[in-house]
Structure formats: C-alpha cells, structure tokens
Design a protein around this motif. Structure first.
Motif, PDB file in Angstrom:
ATOM      1  N   GLN A 131       1.247  -1.180   0.034  1.00 46.76           N
ATOM      2  CA  GLN A 131      -0.120  -0.149   0.152  1.00 46.76           C
ATOM      3  C   GLN A 131       0.997   1.232  -0.101  1.00 46.76           C
ATOM      4  OE1 GLN A 131      -3.505   0.669   0.002  1.00 46.76           O
ATOM      5  NE2 GLN A 131      -3.426  -1.927  -0.143  1.00 46.76           N
ATOM      6  N   ARG A 133      -0.552   4.610  -0.325  1.00 48.73           N
ATOM      7  CA  ARG A 133      -2.119   5.480   0.421  1.00 48.73           C
ATOM      8  C   ARG A 133      -1.670   6.595  -0.752  1.00 48.73           C
ATOM      9  NH1 ARG A 133       0.864   3.662   5.130  1.00 48.73           N
ATOM     10  NH2 ARG A 133       1.899   5.748   4.969  1.00 48.73           N
ATOM     11  N   THR A 135      -2.633   9.306  -3.124  1.00 48.43           N
ATOM     12  CA  THR A 135      -4.007  10.595  -2.987  1.00 48.43           C
ATOM     13  C   THR A 135      -3.758  11.227  -4.412  1.00 48.43           C
ATOM     14  OG1 THR A 135      -3.017  12.306  -1.849  1.00 48.43           O
ATOM     15  CG2 THR A 135      -3.927  10.563  -0.472  1.00 48.43           C
ATOM     16  N   GLY A 155       2.144  10.820  -2.471  1.00 41.50           N
ATOM     17  CA  GLY A 155       1.516   9.428  -1.524  1.00 41.50           C
ATOM     18  C   GLY A 155       1.671   9.836   0.334  1.00 41.50           C
ATOM     19  N   TRP A 156       2.635   8.668  -0.234  1.00 42.86           N
ATOM     20  CA  TRP A 156       2.968   8.444   0.991  1.00 42.86           C
ATOM     21  C   TRP A 156       3.835   9.176   1.549  1.00 42.86           C
ATOM     22  CZ3 TRP A 156       7.115   5.434   2.178  1.00 42.86           C
ATOM     23  CH2 TRP A 156       7.508   4.622   1.120  1.00 42.86           C
ATOM     24  N   LYS A 187      -2.210   3.426  -5.790  1.00 45.42           N
ATOM     25  CA  LYS A 187      -2.277   3.758  -4.512  1.00 45.42           C
ATOM     26  C   LYS A 187      -1.739   2.439  -4.012  1.00 45.42           C
ATOM     27  CE  LYS A 187      -6.607   6.187  -4.060  1.00 45.42           C
ATOM     28  NZ  LYS A 187      -7.761   6.053  -3.798  1.00 45.42           N
TER      29      LYS A 187
END
Length: 328
Positions: A131, A133, A135, A155-156, A187
């Motif tokens: 993952q 995460r 966006t 993202g993350w 994602k």
C-alpha cells in the motif's frame, strides 16, 4: 571580372559561418546520465548490499556478484530473512543449481536439507503488493517547452515518479528511490521482474519462500511473475558471472549432475567485509531532472543512430543508471 570574383568571394565569406553551423548532437540516454551533476547521484548504503563470491572460474579468476536489497517498505519480510541468512553465513558452501535459458539463474541449498537459521519470518502473499496510500499525482516539466516528462507522486512518501506510458502489465509505471515499480491504481505498488532483478524461490501457494532460495532474471523480463513471487533486490555488478553459466539440462534448467553446480564461497552484507573490500555504488536519483531527461530519451530515441523514435518504452527498458565509486 577580377572585381566580380572578389565580390563573390566576399559574399560567400559572409554566408559560410552561418551555413557551417550544425545543430548540437542529441545526447543518448547514456550520455545524459554521464553528464548528470554529482548532486544528482545517490550513494548506496553498504548495509543494503549483498556480496556473493562464487568459486573462481576455470582460469582461476574471481567471480563476485553484488546485489542491492530493496528499500522499505517493499518486500521487507523476506529481506529481513535474507539479512539473517547472510549474518549466519548460511549460503557458504551452497551453490548455483539452476540456470534456465532466457529466464533465471537460481542459487541455494540443492539438497534442500540444510537447516535454516531460527527466527525466520513467514511472509504472507499479501506482501507481494504494498500500500502506498497515494492520493494523486502532480506533473513536473523539465524541458524548455514545458513538456511533462514524468509524474511526481505525492502519496505516502516523497520520491515517487510516475512515467507517462502504460504497459501490458499495469496502468502505471513508477520509479521510487532508484527502483522500478508498477501499479494499477496509484495507491498500491509492486516491484517488477526486469533483467537482473532478484526474487525469492518458492513452492506452490500458499508458500512464499523464506529467502534462502534466490534467483536473478537473466533473460527477457518475466513480468507475469509480478505479484506472484517476491522481488527483493537487483544485481548491480557481476551479473555476467550468472548469465554466462552453462544452461542446466534438467527440468526448468536445474543441473542434473552435482558437478555442474557452481559453488558459492560466501554471501555477506557488505558491512561485514573489511572497509577496503566493501563495494561502493551510486544511482542516478529518480527525482532529478537528469533522470527525467533520461526517461524521455529512453522512450524517444533521437540520438543519431535511430531513425524512428518508438514513442514509448517498457519500464524494464528504462534501467536506472548505476555506477561504481572508487574507494578512497
């Protein structure tokens, strides 16, 4: 007539400099990487390098293979096991026991009877995909005409760059901290089976392998293995010592005769070696403008040898440049 001749010569002298000017040659991807400033190169931590020494070849020459382990958070369960196996010197005395043409070279305990160190993790199949995460993404332009070359992932964690081409196995291709990844939704992501990548051998599902049995890709990228087998690293030096080995004649390229196997003298994390013997490498930052230009050049070859730019490239045809660094 003499006067007219002198006038013609003078006129020609005014034209020649302009017509003699030639456009600057378009650099190749390799030239772009070579010209990248030192600030665009990132040193690899010796603690992330595995050094595999094979028995010398028939002429007595040493054979060393250097593997870079993948950064967190990808494949860390298997990589933790690999670090424990290396610390226990478990691979010493094992061998390269499988070499399948246009596929893989594999090593480990051919007898499958050598006890494993205690404390190895059992890694779930879900860890083949990580993952992120994410966006969304944000375009970054580096060319003089404002043309986007890559997508910066927001993202993350910093460091994602999404290339702008789709391949047959995913809808997004990405680069993160010097590594190639793929995704379908931006994602989640997974490492891809390109040439030289190192994976974990396993039996039938739900077995995921401990990391004791490893292989490296020595042929066309077997991307169908993505998300089915753990990818834990890549060979950054010495792949020729594996790719040039005789092909096994048994099923799947396994050596049928024990005498055909290539002995492994040792496998160590580089930090266990004397400082002077620790290999040093660096990679071209995948967040740099130099890398963005490199990606564009790999997708659209415009340097003099090429006639028709392809307009795209498989992610495995965009290898992240790696170079050795002299130990001072």
């Amino acid at each position: 007539m003499k006067h007219l001749f002198m006038v013609a010569v003078a006129a020609a002298s005014l034209i020649l400099p302009a017509s003699a000017e030639e456009p600057a040659p378009i650099p190749s991807p390799g030239e772009i990487a070579a010209a990248a400033p030192a600030s665009d190169w990132v040193a690899m931590a010796p603690s992330d390098l595995l050094v595999m020494d094979l028995a010398p070849d028939a002429r007595g020459k040493p054979r060393r293979v250097v593997i870079q382990l993948m950064p967190a958070p990808f494949s860390q369960g298997w990589i933790g096991n690999i670090r424990k196996l290396a610390a226990a010197h478990w691979w010493d005395g094992t061998s390269v026991n499988r070499v399948q043409d246009n596929y893989v070279a594999q090593w480990g305990d051919a007898t499958e009877k050598k006890p494993l160190p205690k404390g190895l993790a059992t890694v779930p199949e879900g860890d083949y995909v990580t993952q992120t995460r994410g966006t969304g993404g944000q375009k970054r332009s580096v060319t003089s005409d404002g043309r986007p070359l890559v997508m910066n992932w927001s993202g993350w964690s910093p460091g994602w760059s999404w290339a702008d081409q789709v391949d047959a196995y995913s809808t997004k291709r990405s680069f993160f901290r010097g590594w190639s990844f793929a995704s379908t939704d931006g994602k989640t992501g997974w490492p891809v089976h390109c040439y030289g990548m190192v994976g974990v051998g396993r039996n039938m599902s739900p077995d995921t392998g401990s990391g004791a049995e490893l292989y490296t890709v020595i042929g066309h990228a077997p991307r169908h293995l993505d998300r089915n087998i753990a990818v834990v690293g890549r060979v950054i030096s010495g792949v020729e010592h594996l790719s040039s080995l005789p092909r096994g004649t048994g099923a799947l390229g396994f050596y049928e005769d024990a005498g055909e196997r290539v002995a492994i003298t040792s496998i160590r994390v580089a930090t266990e070696l004397p400082t002077a013997d620790q290999p040093r490498f660096e990679y071209l930052s995948t967040e740099s403008d130099s890398f963005a230009r490199y990606v564009d050049a790999r997708q659209n070859r415009r340097d003099p040898f090429f006639i028709t730019p392809a307009g795209g490239a498989d992610i495995c045809n965009i290898p992240v440049p790696v170079r050795p660094v002299a130990v001072k």
